[in-house]
Design a protein around this motif. Structure first.
Motif, PDB file in Angstrom:
ATOM      1  N   GLU A  65       0.809  -1.223   0.000  1.00 52.47           N
ATOM      2  CA  GLU A  65       0.000   0.000   0.000  1.00 52.47           C
ATOM      3  C   GLU A  65       0.838   1.267   0.000  1.00 52.47           C
ATOM      4  O   GLU A  65       0.333   2.342  -0.294  1.00 52.47           O
ATOM      5  CB  GLU A  65      -0.945  -0.009   1.207  1.00 52.47           C
ATOM      6  N   ARG A  66       2.124   1.146   0.309  1.00 60.32           N
ATOM      7  CA  ARG A  66       2.991   2.320   0.410  1.00 60.32           C
ATOM      8  C   ARG A  66       3.979   2.452  -0.745  1.00 60.32           C
ATOM      9  O   ARG A  66       4.703   3.450  -0.833  1.00 60.32           O
ATOM     10  CB  ARG A  66       3.799   2.258   1.722  1.00 60.32           C
ATOM     11  N   SER A  67       4.041   1.464  -1.635  1.00 61.53           N
ATOM     12  CA  SER A  67       5.176   1.375  -2.559  1.00 61.53           C
ATOM     13  C   SER A  67       4.804   1.555  -4.023  1.00 61.53           C
ATOM     14  O   SER A  67       3.807   1.019  -4.502  1.00 61.53           O
ATOM     15  CB  SER A  67       5.880   0.024  -2.373  1.00 61.53           C
ATOM     16  N   ASP A  68       5.680   2.292  -4.728  1.00 56.32           N
ATOM     17  CA  ASP A  68       5.548   2.447  -6.186  1.00 56.32           C
ATOM     18  C   ASP A  68       6.222   1.289  -6.919  1.00 56.32           C
ATOM     19  O   ASP A  68       5.852   0.955  -8.041  1.00 56.32           O
ATOM     20  CB  ASP A  68       6.212   3.756  -6.634  1.00 56.32           C
ATOM     21  N   GLN A  94      -1.186  -0.339  -8.722  1.00 53.13           N
ATOM     22  CA  GLN A  94      -0.523  -0.690  -9.976  1.00 53.13           C
ATOM     23  C   GLN A  94       0.969  -0.366  -9.967  1.00 53.13           C
ATOM     24  O   GLN A  94       1.473   0.379 -10.816  1.00 53.13           O
ATOM     25  CB  GLN A  94      -1.214   0.004 -11.153  1.00 53.13           C
ATOM     26  N   PRO A  95       1.697  -0.919  -9.022  1.00 52.39           N
ATOM     27  CA  PRO A  95       3.146  -0.672  -8.969  1.00 52.39           C
ATOM     28  C   PRO A  95       3.889  -1.507 -10.002  1.00 52.39           C
ATOM     29  O   PRO A  95       3.344  -2.449 -10.573  1.00 52.39           O
ATOM     30  CB  PRO A  95       3.509  -1.138  -7.554  1.00 52.39           C
ATOM     31  N   LEU A  96       5.139  -1.154 -10.222  1.00 48.38           N
ATOM     32  CA  LEU A  96       6.043  -2.012 -10.965  1.00 48.38           C
ATOM     33  C   LEU A  96       6.466  -3.128 -10.019  1.00 48.38           C
ATOM     34  O   LEU A  96       6.872  -2.871  -8.889  1.00 48.38           O
ATOM     35  CB  LEU A  96       7.270  -1.226 -11.428  1.00 48.38           C
ATOM     36  N   GLY A 115      -0.226  -8.033 -13.651  1.00 47.66           N
ATOM     37  CA  GLY A 115       0.484  -6.810 -13.289  1.00 47.66           C
ATOM     38  C   GLY A 115       1.598  -6.490 -14.258  1.00 47.66           C
ATOM     39  O   GLY A 115       1.705  -7.082 -15.332  1.00 47.66           O
ATOM     40  N   ARG A 116       2.440  -5.563 -13.869  1.00 49.62           N
ATOM     41  CA  ARG A 116       3.578  -5.100 -14.651  1.00 49.62           C
ATOM     42  C   ARG A 116       4.831  -5.688 -14.002  1.00 49.62           C
ATOM     43  O   ARG A 116       5.234  -5.271 -12.930  1.00 49.62           O
ATOM     44  CB  ARG A 116       3.619  -3.570 -14.584  1.00 49.62           C
ATOM     45  N   TYR A 117       5.464  -6.651 -14.672  1.00 52.10           N
ATOM     46  CA  TYR A 117       6.528  -7.413 -14.041  1.00 52.10           C
ATOM     47  C   TYR A 117       7.876  -7.252 -14.742  1.00 52.10           C
ATOM     48  O   TYR A 117       7.961  -7.102 -15.962  1.00 52.10           O
ATOM     49  CB  TYR A 117       6.190  -8.910 -14.040  1.00 52.10           C
ATOM     50  N   VAL A 118       8.918  -7.346 -13.927  1.00 56.00           N
ATOM     51  CA  VAL A 118      10.283  -7.505 -14.429  1.00 56.00           C
ATOM     52  C   VAL A 118      10.912  -8.639 -13.638  1.00 56.00           C
ATOM     53  O   VAL A 118      10.902  -8.628 -12.404  1.00 56.00           O
ATOM     54  CB  VAL A 118      11.132  -6.231 -14.243  1.00 56.00           C
TER      55      VAL A 118
END
Length: 276
Positions: A65-68, A94-96, A115-118
């Motif tokens: 909840e706190r992280s980009d 929607q963080p990375l 999601g958006r993954y690396v």
């Protein structure tokens, strides 16, 4: 160079790799400790992160909840359950999401949560900033800026390079598991010195410094290891006799087989994760 200091970064898991990454990011001035968070069970020792100024929580949701940017620094078999647990929070923010779990493919990550993954494969020498080796693979949802951010982050820890995902298992078998192979080589060299009369402490220091120095020569000279080896092995000398003994012991075959075995295990882990 882009300024990432306002981003917030959260580690799910607060073990040695999370601590190494946080330390590297902080030492490079990339992220402030006050903007980094981590989660881990209360019985785990997270004092090193806390002493750095990273806020540590027991609940994963307090981090997401706190992280980009979210870094999944947990065991491979824990990744999917964690993603499902925090799925609602991730959908909202929607963080990375960066995964360092061996063998867990982007497809498996997507199956647990869209999601958006690396995917990143670092290694444990990253605990000493500048000595780590990492590769990364963004999924198709990631922007060029996402890839630049990840490369900047892991370059703080040492060598970093983008690769296609199909090579990730081989990297896991080589540089991900590789430090353990090298520790074994150092231990064996030290044992050899002790057998020939050297005190253990001196023998281990000599073995470790020799491996460190040889690796530095390979990295900085750009020459093939075989060329550097031949420069040491003079005709009829001690080194060529030692090399002959190594060949008789099958050292090259053993190391090649070790990388192959670890790579195959990484593939198996990925296949298993997709069935769950």
């Amino acid at each position: 160079m882009a300024d990432y200091s306002n981003l917030t970064v959260g580690f799910i898991g607060a073990g040695k790799m999370a601590t190494a990454m946080a330390t590297g990011f902080f030492n490079a001035g990339l992220f402030k400790p006050s903007r980094m968070f981590a989660s881990c069970p209360s019985e785990w020792d997270s004092s090193e992160l806390q002493n750095m100024g990273v806020q540590v929580f027991e609940a994963n949701l307090d981090v997401t909840e706190r992280s980009d940017v979210i870094i999944l620094a947990v065991k491979p078999d824990t990744v999917a359950p964690v993603l499902r647990e925090v799925s609602q929070s991730l959908s909202k923010k929607q963080p990375l999401i960066i995964s360092i779990a061996a063998g867990i493919t982007i497809a498996a990550l997507e199956k647990a949560h869209s999601g958006r993954y690396v995917r990143v494969m670092p290694n444990t020498p990253a605990v000493n900033p500048g000595y780590g080796a990492s590769v990364f693979c963004p999924d198709f949802k990631c922007s060029p800026d996402d890839a630049k951010l990840v490369e900047r982050m892991f370059s703080c820890l040492g060598f970093c390079s983008p690769i296609p995902e199909y090579l990730m298992d081989a990297v896991t078998g080589l540089s991900g598991s590789g430090p353990a192979y090298v520790f074994t080589v150092i231990e064996a060299l030290s044992d050899g010195g002790v057998k020939m009369g050297l005190p253990r402490d001196l023998s281990t220091k000599l073995a470790a410094q020799t491996v460190l120095g040889a690796a530095k020569m390979v990295v900085e000279s750009g020459q093939h290891p075989a060329v550097l080896r031949d420069n040491v092995a003079s005709a009829g000398g001690t080194t060529i006799h030692g090399l002959h003994a190594l060949e008789q012991g099958g050292i090259r075959n053993a190391l090649i087989t070790a990388v192959e075995a670890a790579t195959k295990r990484s593939i198996e882990m990925g296949q298993s994760s997709q069935k769950k």
